[in-house]
Design a protein around this motif. Structure first.
Motif, short mmCIF file in Angstrom:
data_model
loop_
_atom_site.label_atom_id
_atom_site.label_comp_id
_atom_site.label_asym_id
_atom_site.label_seq_id
_atom_site.Cartn_x
_atom_site.Cartn_y
_atom_site.Cartn_z
N HIS A 8 25.77 -17.05 12.85
CA HIS A 8 26.80 -16.10 13.28
C HIS A 8 26.22 -14.69 13.20
N ASP A 9 26.88 -13.77 12.49
CA ASP A 9 26.39 -12.39 12.36
C ASP A 9 25.44 -12.22 11.17
N TRP A 10 25.10 -13.28 10.52
CA TRP A 10 24.36 -13.23 9.27
C TRP A 10 22.93 -13.72 9.43
N THR A 11 22.06 -13.22 8.56
CA THR A 11 20.70 -13.73 8.45
C THR A 11 20.61 -14.48 7.12
N ILE A 12 20.14 -15.71 7.18
CA ILE A 12 19.93 -16.53 5.99
C ILE A 12 18.43 -16.52 5.70
N HIS A 13 18.09 -16.19 4.47
CA HIS A 13 16.69 -16.20 4.05
C HIS A 13 16.58 -17.13 2.85
N THR A 14 15.76 -18.15 2.99
CA THR A 14 15.56 -19.08 1.88
C THR A 14 14.08 -19.07 1.49
N ARG A 15 13.86 -19.11 0.17
CA ARG A 15 12.49 -19.13 -0.34
C ARG A 15 12.50 -19.94 -1.64
N PRO A 16 12.24 -21.25 -1.57
CA PRO A 16 12.21 -22.07 -2.78
C PRO A 16 11.11 -21.59 -3.74
N GLU A 17 11.40 -21.70 -5.02
CA GLU A 17 10.44 -21.29 -6.04
C GLU A 17 10.10 -22.48 -6.93
N LYS A 18 8.83 -22.63 -7.24
CA LYS A 18 8.38 -23.70 -8.13
C LYS A 18 8.61 -23.27 -9.57
N THR A 53 11.08 -31.72 -4.23
CA THR A 53 10.16 -31.22 -3.21
C THR A 53 10.60 -29.84 -2.72
N GLU A 54 9.64 -29.09 -2.22
CA GLU A 54 9.94 -27.78 -1.64
C GLU A 54 10.85 -27.92 -0.42
N ALA A 55 10.59 -28.93 0.39
CA ALA A 55 11.40 -29.14 1.60
C ALA A 55 12.86 -29.43 1.25
#
Length: 73
Positions: A8-18, A53-55
């Motif tokens: 929609h009007d949003w940006t989703i930023h994902t960054r998994p951390e170990k 898992t990271e995925a």
């Protein structure tokens, strides 16, 4: 694996951390200011869960952010 995508009007930023033996799901959602606003919105969510898992952490972060946005905006 860091990803930015639009929802929609949003940006989703994902960054998994170990962390130790698991991957921690982390997500940020951001919306730029609209014409009638001085500032946009940004939310950070860090307690979405731990995964093998990271995925899996990545996919859960995106799914969680989409569901949260659909419920709240």
């Amino acid at each position: 694996m860091s990803t930015k995508l639009e929802h929609h009007d949003w940006t989703i930023h994902t960054r998994p951390e170990k962390k130790g033996f698991h991957w921690h799901a982390w997500v940020e959602v951001e919306r730029a200011p609209r014409e009638d606003e001085d500032a946009g919105h940004i939310f950070h969510f860090t307690d979405i869960g731990y995964f093998d898992t990271e995925a899996a952490a990545h996919d859960r972060g995106i799914a969680w952010a989409r569901a949260w946005l659909d419920s709240n905006y």
